[in-house]
Write an enzyme that holds these catalytic residues in place. Structure first.
Site, PDB file in Angstrom:
ATOM      1  CB  CYS A  79      -1.358  -0.118   1.038  1.00 46.37           C
ATOM      2  SG  CYS A  79      -2.520   1.056   1.027  1.00 46.37           S
ATOM      3  CG  HIS A 166      -3.690  -3.397   3.369  1.00 45.68           C
ATOM      4  ND1 HIS A 166      -2.791  -3.089   3.912  1.00 45.68           N
ATOM      5  CD2 HIS A 166      -3.969  -3.051   2.757  1.00 45.68           C
ATOM      6  CE1 HIS A 166      -3.067  -1.467   3.594  1.00 45.68           C
ATOM      7  NE2 HIS A 166      -3.720  -1.613   3.330  1.00 45.68           N
ATOM      8  CD  GLU A 168      -1.680  -5.860   5.058  1.00 43.91           C
ATOM      9  OE1 GLU A 168      -1.154  -5.252   5.868  1.00 43.91           O
ATOM     10  OE2 GLU A 168      -0.439  -6.691   4.690  1.00 43.91           O
TER      11      GLU A 168
END
Length: 176
Positions: A79, A166, A168
């Site tokens: 990002c 993202h 994660e």
């Protein structure tokens, strides 16, 4: 070989989740703030640049000098990290027409790349940004897009990979 990953935190709400994902892969990692990262940086195997609530064009935007890292260690920009790298190497980052927040589907452009090895085309990813990468730096290869974002993932030179999404968070179904 034992790997050691350095996560540079730019104030992202997801930095701890990045570390958790890395650790779930049985890889040791350490988190350091962008303004206080370790002097022994070359003792790490790779570097992850986190997201941030800032715009790369903000006067108070966090920044680092990656000259000791670039070319020496693999880098993954997530990002803001991806936007920072794009901006630093001649790409263009600007405001999105709308804040991109939520689920998106990944359209993988380059099937033969290490970043998306084993990841299915059209997999769900999570977006959370108000700026977007409008133009990639020279010497970049576009790896993936979505319906709303052209430059979702790219490789810069040999060992720098960048993601606008993202991986994660659990909303990115194949983020691991």
């Amino acid at each position: 070989m034992e790997y050691k990953v350095l996560i540079i935190d730019f104030g992202s709400q997801y930095t701890q989740l990045i570390a958790r994902r890395v650790r779930e892969l049985n890889i040791y990692c350490e988190i350091y703030s962008f303004d206080n990262f370790p002097k022994n940086i070359l003792e790490f195997s790779a570097v992850i640049l986190s997201g941030s609530p800032f715009s790369v064009h903000s006067k108070s935007a966090p920044n680092i000098d990656i000259t000791k890292i670039k070319g020496n260690l693999p880098i993954l920009g997530i990002c803001y990290g991806a936007q920072l790298l794009a901006d630093s190497y001649g790409g263009k980052v600007g405001k999105s027409s709308s804040r991109e927040y939520g689920r998106a589907n990944l359209n993988i452009k380059e099937q033969d790349n290490i970043l998306f090895d084993g990841v299915g085309n059209n997999t769900q990813v999570w977006m959370s940004h108000s700026d977007t990468i409008k133009q990639l730096p020279k010497n970049s290869l576009l790896l993936a897009s979505s319906n709303d974002v052209e430059n979702v993932a790219y490789r810069y030179e040999e060992n720098i990979y960048c993601l606008q999404f993202h991986p994660e968070v659990y909303h990115s179904t194949e983020g691991k």
